[in-house]
Each structure stands twice: as C-alpha cells, then as structure tokens.
Design a protein around this motif. Structure first.
Motif, PDB file in Angstrom:
ATOM      1  N   LEU B  47       0.830  -1.204   0.000  1.00  0.00           N
ATOM      2  CA  LEU B  47       0.000   0.000   0.000  1.00  0.00           C
ATOM      3  C   LEU B  47       0.864   1.253   0.000  1.00  0.00           C
ATOM      4  CD1 LEU B  47      -2.815  -0.771   2.612  1.00  0.00           C
ATOM      5  CD2 LEU B  47      -3.103  -0.447   0.151  1.00  0.00           C
ATOM      6  N   LEU B  48       1.866   1.263   0.862  1.00  0.00           N
ATOM      7  CA  LEU B  48       2.748   2.408   0.962  1.00  0.00           C
ATOM      8  C   LEU B  48       3.973   2.022   1.778  1.00  0.00           C
ATOM      9  CD1 LEU B  48       2.086   3.270   4.103  1.00  0.00           C
ATOM     10  CD2 LEU B  48       0.173   4.458   3.049  1.00  0.00           C
ATOM     11  N   LYS B  49       4.976   2.899   1.731  1.00  0.00           N
ATOM     12  CA  LYS B  49       6.205   2.646   2.473  1.00  0.00           C
ATOM     13  C   LYS B  49       6.804   3.981   2.906  1.00  0.00           C
ATOM     14  CE  LYS B  49       8.762   2.463  -1.882  1.00  0.00           C
ATOM     15  NZ  LYS B  49       9.472   1.600  -2.849  1.00  0.00           N
ATOM     16  N   TYR B  50       7.556   3.932   3.985  1.00  0.00           N
ATOM     17  CA  TYR B  50       8.264   5.101   4.492  1.00  0.00           C
ATOM     18  C   TYR B  50       9.726   4.734   4.670  1.00  0.00           C
ATOM     19  CZ  TYR B  50      10.147   8.592   7.597  1.00  0.00           C
ATOM     20  OH  TYR B  50      10.940   9.573   8.145  1.00  0.00           O
ATOM     21  N   PHE B  51      10.596   5.580   4.098  1.00  0.00           N
ATOM     22  CA  PHE B  51      12.027   5.396   4.297  1.00  0.00           C
ATOM     23  C   PHE B  51      12.622   6.616   4.980  1.00  0.00           C
ATOM     24  CE2 PHE B  51      11.479   1.620   2.427  1.00  0.00           C
ATOM     25  CZ  PHE B  51      11.866   1.380   1.121  1.00  0.00           C
ATOM     26  N   SER B  52      12.247   7.786   4.518  1.00  0.00           N
ATOM     27  CA  SER B  52      12.788   9.018   5.098  1.00  0.00           C
ATOM     28  C   SER B  52      11.981  10.176   4.545  1.00  0.00           C
ATOM     29  CB  SER B  52      14.268   9.182   4.744  1.00  0.00           C
ATOM     30  OG  SER B  52      14.427   9.346   3.350  1.00  0.00           O
ATOM     31  N   GLY B  53      12.272  11.370   5.054  1.00  0.00           N
ATOM     32  CA  GLY B  53      11.612  12.560   4.513  1.00  0.00           C
ATOM     33  C   GLY B  53      10.283  12.827   5.170  1.00  0.00           C
ATOM     34  N   ASP B  54       9.340  13.292   4.387  1.00  0.00           N
ATOM     35  CA  ASP B  54       8.024  13.662   4.880  1.00  0.00           C
ATOM     36  C   ASP B  54       7.404  12.501   5.647  1.00  0.00           C
ATOM     37  OD1 ASP B  54       5.152  15.319   3.305  1.00  0.00           O
ATOM     38  OD2 ASP B  54       5.508  14.653   5.356  1.00  0.00           O
ATOM     39  N   THR B  55       6.970  12.783   6.850  1.00  0.00           N
ATOM     40  CA  THR B  55       6.468  11.704   7.709  1.00  0.00           C
ATOM     41  C   THR B  55       5.053  11.275   7.358  1.00  0.00           C
ATOM     42  OG1 THR B  55       5.768  13.329   9.348  1.00  0.00           O
ATOM     43  CG2 THR B  55       7.962  12.351   9.627  1.00  0.00           C
ATOM     44  N   LEU B  56       4.370  12.024   6.516  1.00  0.00           N
ATOM     45  CA  LEU B  56       3.045  11.639   6.040  1.00  0.00           C
ATOM     46  C   LEU B  56       3.214  11.070   4.640  1.00  0.00           C
ATOM     47  CD1 LEU B  56       0.015  11.570   6.690  1.00  0.00           C
ATOM     48  CD2 LEU B  56      -0.168  13.817   5.587  1.00  0.00           C
ATOM     49  N   GLY B  62      -6.114   5.400  -1.931  1.00  0.00           N
ATOM     50  CA  GLY B  62      -6.548   6.454  -1.022  1.00  0.00           C
ATOM     51  C   GLY B  62      -6.039   6.339   0.399  1.00  0.00           C
ATOM     52  N   PHE B  63      -5.124   5.436   0.648  1.00  0.00           N
ATOM     53  CA  PHE B  63      -4.561   5.261   1.980  1.00  0.00           C
ATOM     54  C   PHE B  63      -3.380   6.201   2.232  1.00  0.00           C
ATOM     55  CE2 PHE B  63      -6.716   1.680   3.866  1.00  0.00           C
ATOM     56  CZ  PHE B  63      -7.275   1.025   2.776  1.00  0.00           C
ATOM     57  N   GLU B  64      -3.188   6.536   3.492  1.00  0.00           N
ATOM     58  CA  GLU B  64      -2.024   7.289   3.921  1.00  0.00           C
ATOM     59  C   GLU B  64      -1.574   6.763   5.279  1.00  0.00           C
ATOM     60  OE1 GLU B  64      -3.356  11.378   4.212  1.00  0.00           O
ATOM     61  OE2 GLU B  64      -3.908  11.110   6.320  1.00  0.00           O
ATOM     62  N   ALA B  65      -0.333   7.051   5.630  1.00  0.00           N
ATOM     63  CA  ALA B  65       0.179   6.648   6.936  1.00  0.00           C
ATOM     64  C   ALA B  65       1.112   7.725   7.440  1.00  0.00           C
ATOM     65  CB  ALA B  65       0.908   5.312   6.846  1.00  0.00           C
ATOM     66  N   GLU B  66       1.180   7.853   8.738  1.00  0.00           N
ATOM     67  CA  GLU B  66       2.024   8.872   9.352  1.00  0.00           C
ATOM     68  C   GLU B  66       3.042   8.227  10.272  1.00  0.00           C
ATOM     69  OE1 GLU B  66      -0.036  11.965  11.444  1.00  0.00           O
ATOM     70  OE2 GLU B  66       1.749  13.242  11.501  1.00  0.00           O
ATOM     71  N   PHE B  67       4.297   8.527  10.046  1.00  0.00           N
ATOM     72  CA  PHE B  67       5.393   8.052  10.879  1.00  0.00           C
ATOM     73  C   PHE B  67       5.566   9.017  12.049  1.00  0.00           C
ATOM     74  CE2 PHE B  67       9.173   6.338  12.389  1.00  0.00           C
ATOM     75  CZ  PHE B  67      10.247   7.224  12.339  1.00  0.00           C
ATOM     76  N   LYS B  68       5.457   8.479  13.252  1.00  0.00           N
ATOM     77  CA  LYS B  68       5.669   9.292  14.456  1.00  0.00           C
ATOM     78  C   LYS B  68       6.775   8.629  15.270  1.00  0.00           C
ATOM     79  CE  LYS B  68       1.026  11.271  14.806  1.00  0.00           C
ATOM     80  NZ  LYS B  68      -0.168  11.488  15.669  1.00  0.00           N
ATOM     81  N   ARG B  69       7.962   9.192  15.163  1.00  0.00           N
ATOM     82  CA  ARG B  69       9.115   8.604  15.828  1.00  0.00           C
ATOM     83  C   ARG B  69       8.933   8.594  17.340  1.00  0.00           C
ATOM     84  NH1 ARG B  69      14.318   7.989  14.119  1.00  0.00           N
ATOM     85  NH2 ARG B  69      13.959   9.352  12.335  1.00  0.00           N
ATOM     86  N   SER B  70       8.372   9.670  17.889  1.00  0.00           N
ATOM     87  CA  SER B  70       8.234   9.787  19.349  1.00  0.00           C
ATOM     88  C   SER B  70       7.305   8.727  19.917  1.00  0.00           C
ATOM     89  CB  SER B  70       7.717  11.179  19.720  1.00  0.00           C
ATOM     90  OG  SER B  70       6.438  11.393  19.152  1.00  0.00           O
ATOM     91  N   GLN B  71       6.384   8.250  19.093  1.00  0.00           N
ATOM     92  CA  GLN B  71       5.428   7.238  19.544  1.00  0.00           C
ATOM     93  C   GLN B  71       5.744   5.864  18.966  1.00  0.00           C
ATOM     94  OE1 GLN B  71       1.390   8.574  18.807  1.00  0.00           O
ATOM     95  NE2 GLN B  71       1.849  10.660  19.485  1.00  0.00           N
ATOM     96  N   SER B  72       6.801   5.771  18.175  1.00  0.00           N
ATOM     97  CA  SER B  72       7.152   4.507  17.508  1.00  0.00           C
ATOM     98  C   SER B  72       5.934   3.917  16.808  1.00  0.00           C
ATOM     99  CB  SER B  72       7.722   3.502  18.519  1.00  0.00           C
ATOM    100  OG  SER B  72       8.918   3.974  19.072  1.00  0.00           O
ATOM    101  N   ARG B  77      -4.284   5.182   7.631  1.00  0.00           N
ATOM    102  CA  ARG B  77      -5.571   5.884   7.674  1.00  0.00           C
ATOM    103  C   ARG B  77      -6.199   5.952   6.288  1.00  0.00           C
ATOM    104  NH1 ARG B  77      -2.694  10.155  11.104  1.00  0.00           N
ATOM    105  NH2 ARG B  77      -2.569  11.371   9.187  1.00  0.00           N
ATOM    106  N   LYS B  78      -7.537   6.052   6.320  1.00  0.00           N
ATOM    107  CA  LYS B  78      -8.281   6.321   5.095  1.00  0.00           C
ATOM    108  C   LYS B  78      -9.512   7.122   5.491  1.00  0.00           C
ATOM    109  CE  LYS B  78     -10.027   4.319   0.829  1.00  0.00           C
ATOM    110  NZ  LYS B  78     -10.146   3.122  -0.036  1.00  0.00           N
ATOM    111  N   PRO B  79      -9.797   8.219   4.813  1.00  0.00           N
ATOM    112  CA  PRO B  79     -10.896   9.085   5.246  1.00  0.00           C
ATOM    113  C   PRO B  79     -12.276   8.490   5.031  1.00  0.00           C
ATOM    114  CG  PRO B  79      -9.799   9.992   3.297  1.00  0.00           C
ATOM    115  CD  PRO B  79      -8.995   8.813   3.731  1.00  0.00           C
ATOM    116  N   SER B  80     -12.429   7.642   4.001  1.00  0.00           N
ATOM    117  CA  SER B  80     -13.738   7.085   3.701  1.00  0.00           C
ATOM    118  C   SER B  80     -13.555   5.670   3.157  1.00  0.00           C
ATOM    119  CB  SER B  80     -14.489   7.962   2.689  1.00  0.00           C
ATOM    120  OG  SER B  80     -15.746   7.405   2.363  1.00  0.00           O
ATOM    121  N   VAL B  81     -14.002   4.707   3.914  1.00  0.00           N
ATOM    122  CA  VAL B  81     -13.766   3.303   3.568  1.00  0.00           C
ATOM    123  C   VAL B  81     -14.804   2.815   2.564  1.00  0.00           C
ATOM    124  CG1 VAL B  81     -13.820   0.965   4.502  1.00  0.00           C
ATOM    125  CG2 VAL B  81     -12.625   2.766   5.731  1.00  0.00           C
TER     126      VAL B  81
END
Lengths: 115, 115
Positions: B47-56, B62-72, B77-81
C-alpha cells in the motif's frame, strides 16, 4: 508484466507424503523469499535466496523442509514426510534487492492441507 | 530484536466511515516501514512505504500513513472506507539487524466493512 506465480494453488496430501511447491518470481528479481501463513497468524519467514544461494535459512522449522533456487529464477520448497501442523498457506515473494529496504511482490500462495 | 505490534486483530467499520489501523514498532535505528494489504485468496500487495523525509506518506487506494518517531508508530488511515477495502492489513518494519535484511511483519488486522 507478469507477477509472482505459485503452483499449485491448492494441495491436499496425506500425512507422511512429500510435497513440492513452486514459485516463479518476477523476471530480474534477485531476491526471493518463502513465508508460511497459518490461520489467524502473521507471516512466518522460512528462507531467503539471493540469486541461487540462501544466505538465511533460519526460518525453516525442521530438517523436513528444504528449498532450492535454480538459474536465479524458479524456486521449489520441498516438505518431506508432511505433518498436519504443516497445513498452512505458503507464500513466495520476490524483490529487486534486499527486502528490508525494498518492496516485496507476493504470489497468491499455495494452500497446503495435510490430512 | 525488532518487533511490530498491530494491537487490533479485527476492526469493523461502516462503509463511508473513516479508518485508522494501528502499528507500533520496536527498532534500534531509523526504520523502513511498510503497509501491505491481503485480499482473500491473494498474496500481499504494498500500500505504501516510508524510508525518510516527509512523515506523512501517501499510498495507493486512497490510503495514507504517518510516521511518528516519538510514539514509535506508523498508523494507516483512510478518510472514507469502501466495501472493497475489506481485507487483512499487515504492517512491516525492516531490515532486521544481523544482515539478513528480512522485514518483520505484524500479525495483521482484519478489516470488516459493513454496508
């Protein structure tokens, strides 16, 4: 282009028989992985190939399990003397390079049922 | 050792409602993070991947994910399923230490969508 294919899609066997599961990765993908997925469980890593060599076999549950890869392409997972606890979906995945850094492309799996 | 926790085994939402699937990880360095989806009888799809840069991070469907280092955390997320989003969702973190480069997968969250 073609994705990862696996055969057979379903396999029913009797306890004690040997089975072979086949994986055709995406052309050009040097890395190939086998996973096992039991009902309600996550993915259990079995073995990783880089080219034709297997630098990580740490996930193979017993010496009844073995795998090979030839020509840097097709891989076969063999389970000897199958047991009922071997029943699961066996997934194959390939990636351009090391999976921890890269997207893995998964096949549809082989559902193995050991009676 | 690194680990991934998906606290919710099942999530039920109504079609059109918003969705958040939780993923918490334990990792010694900056992680590579992935979300995969598995529809019934099929393999996993990224669906998606995070390596570096923008945390969103924006992904497919239509999916998105947010990397929060402080919360590990790396929550999906998806606004409308949509009803077609009913599937199993896996969070993964890579690579494992020790050089095997195998990502670690969570146990998955099953999404049920009510009409």
């Amino acid at each position: 282009g073609a994705g990862v294919s696996q055969s057979p899609s379903n396999k029913v066997t009797e306890k004690g028989k040997d089975v072979e599961l086949r994986c055709d990765p995406i052309s050009g993908h040097t890395a190939l992985y086998w996973y096992r997925q039991s009902l309600g469980q996550g993915l259990e890593f079995l073995i990783y190939f880089q080219g034709n060599s297997a630098p990580d076999k740490s996930g193979l549950p017993s010496d009844r399990f073995s795998a090979e890869r030839t020509g840097g392409s097709v891989s076969t997972l063999t389970i000897q003397r199958t047991q009922q606890e071997d029943s699961a979906v066996y997934l194959c995945a390939s990636s351009l390079a090391r999976a921890g850094y890269n997207e893995q492309f998964f096949g549809p799996g082989t559902r193995l049922t050991v009676l | 050792a690194q680990s991934v926790t998906q606290p919710d085994i099942h999530i039920t939402v109504s079609e059109g409602a918003s969705l958040e699937l939780r993923c918490n990880y334990s990792y010694g360095a900056t992680p590579y993070l992935f979300w995969y989806v598995q529809s019934p009888g099929q393999g996993l799809q990224l669906l998606l991947k995070y390596f570096s840069g923008d945390t969103l991070v924006q992904g497919i469907k239509g999916f998105e994910a947010e990397f929060k280092r402080s919360q590990s955390s790396f929550n999906l997320r998806k606004p409308s399923v949509h009803w077609s989003d009913a599937a199993e969702y896996f969070c993964a973190v890579g690579p494992q230490s020790g050089g095997s480069y195998i990502p670690t997968f969570g146990r998955g969250t099953s999404l049920i969508v009510h009409p």
